[in-house]
Enzyme design. Structure first.
Site, short mmCIF file in Angstrom:
data_model
loop_
_atom_site.label_atom_id
_atom_site.label_comp_id
_atom_site.label_asym_id
_atom_site.label_seq_id
_atom_site.Cartn_x
_atom_site.Cartn_y
_atom_site.Cartn_z
CD1 TRP A 101 -2.36 -2.15 1.63
CD2 TRP A 101 -3.03 -1.03 -0.18
NE1 TRP A 101 -3.39 -2.84 1.07
CE2 TRP A 101 -3.83 -2.19 -0.03
CE3 TRP A 101 -3.27 -0.18 -1.27
CZ2 TRP A 101 -4.86 -2.51 -0.94
CZ3 TRP A 101 -4.29 -0.51 -2.16
CH2 TRP A 101 -5.07 -1.65 -1.99
CG ASP A 171 -3.47 3.93 4.11
OD1 ASP A 171 -4.54 3.74 4.73
OD2 ASP A 171 -3.20 3.37 3.04
CE LYS A 195 -9.12 -2.95 3.26
NZ LYS A 195 -8.13 -1.99 2.84
#
Ligand SMILES: *Cc1c(COP(=O)(O)O)cnc(C)c1O
Length: 359
Positions: A101, A171, A195
């Site tokens: 990511w 993030d 999530k």
């Protein structure tokens, strides 16, 4: 029957949340309509939106000088929105690369700014986080970005990077709400909801007031933090059902004891699972101990030719979504807030039984 769901995202939601949504699905607030069928400008929906924000502020302890935004475009949209909002052309920005990511965030930022990768964990095949005292933030950088939890690699920072006067940007997609957070240390953080916050389709951005109003003139309005803050995240039609469900999920977090209780549960679940993986010959986790994620636990079978059989038998035993990310293979159990200790215990029992019958 509900299965034990170890999905990485979109991920499991608490049964209580789903049942509450079900109970008011066709008649919300006695309106004779669902929450999906009313205007986002109606007083009933505006109350839903305001309550979600208030709960998020209360649970995470968000100070008053931070805006809470509910946006679209996912965390991936933020990979672009962040440089668009926080840099001018030619500005330097710092990034830490801890895996898949981070790599995507860096590639997107390179479209807009001069990116310095001040730490890159490639040498460990992204199984580590940099030591805190090795980070050298660039003087005058517009921000330092890092990925607090790498959802695919299962690597989580055990500390907050020190960025001095440079705004810290994170993030938090796969770790937000899993443990307490000192919000005042951040300039900005963001998370796709799917999530640990709710369903897919809604993205939370929490940004300090002094970082608002700096967007480049070309920034699309829906990604412009000051514009969206000024419109209470309703410049255009927001994902109303997702926002509502996110609110129900936050109520569940509050009623379950808040982030401190989440952290206790999550730590225990993670310890249970890592102890089993470390203690059995058949399985291994590649991540250095101090950087192991509480949320995403990748693991490998000693004999990877058994992966498919493992997944098939696990599925038959009611244990679902245990395949590793398509980019890395192997196996992975995601154990977000909504996944119970009971589900982790069931997985551990299965790990032992699979080893016993295949060793
Ligand atoms: C899932 C995830 C993303 C991507 O989220 P989208 O909402 O699909 O754009 C980015 N970063 C992290 C850490 C993630 O877990």
């Amino acid at each position: 029957m509900r299965v034990h769901n170890f999905a990485a995202g979109p991920a499991a939601l608490p049964l209580e949340v789903l049942e509450r949504a079900q109970s008011e699905l066709t008649d919300f607030n006695g309106l004779g309509m669902s929450v999906m069928e009313i205007s986002h400008r109606s007083k009933d929906f505006v109350a839903v939106a305001a309550e979600s924000e208030a709960l998020l502020r209360e649970l995470l302890g968000v100070p008053d000088n931070y805006a809470v935004l509910f946006l679209q475009g996912g965390a991936t949209g933020q990979f672009a929105a962040i440089p668009l909002n926080l840099t001018a052309p030619g500005d330097q920005v710092d990034y830490i690369n801890t895996g898949a990511w981070s790599t995507k965030a860096i590639a997107e930022a390179r479209k807009f700014a001069e990116v310095n990768v001040i730490a890159d964990e490639q040498a460990s095949n992204y199984s580590t986080t940099p030591a805190a005292d090795t980070l050298r933030v660039t003087d005058g950088a517009a921000y330092l970005h890092y990925t607090a939890n790498e959802t695919i690699g299962g690597v989580e920072f055990g500390y907050l990077p020190e960025a001095g006067d440079v705004p810290l940007v994170a993030d938090l997609s796969s770790t937000i709400m899993s443990r307490p957070l000192d919000v005042s240390k951040f300039g900005l953080f963001y998370a796709g909801a799917q999530k640990n916050l709710g369903p897919s389709g809604i993205t939370v951005v929490i940004v300090r007031d002094d970082l608002l109003g700096r967007a480049r003139p070309q920034t699309p309005s829906v990604l412009d933090y000051a514009v969206m803050a000024g419109a209470d995240s309703m410049l255009n039609t927001p994902p109303t059902f997702g926002w509502y469900l996110l609110g129900l999920n936050l109520q569940w977090v509050r009623d379950t004891g808040g982030v401190t209780a989440m952290a206790e549960r999550n730590q225990r679940k993670a310890e249970t699972l890592y102890a089993a993986i470390d203690g059995l010959d058949f399985y291994s986790n590649p991540v250095e101990t101090r950087s192991r994620s509480w949320m995403n636990v990748p693991f490998l079978l000693a004999d990877s030719s058994l992966d498919q059989e493992f997944l098939t038998q696990a599925y038959a035993a009611g244990l679902t979504n245990l395949e590793g990310h398509r980019s890395v293979g192997g196996l992975r159990a995601s154990i977000y807030n909504a996944t119970s200790q009971e589900s982790v215990d069931a997985l551990v029992a299965f790990l032992k039984e699979f080893e016993r019958t295949h060793a």
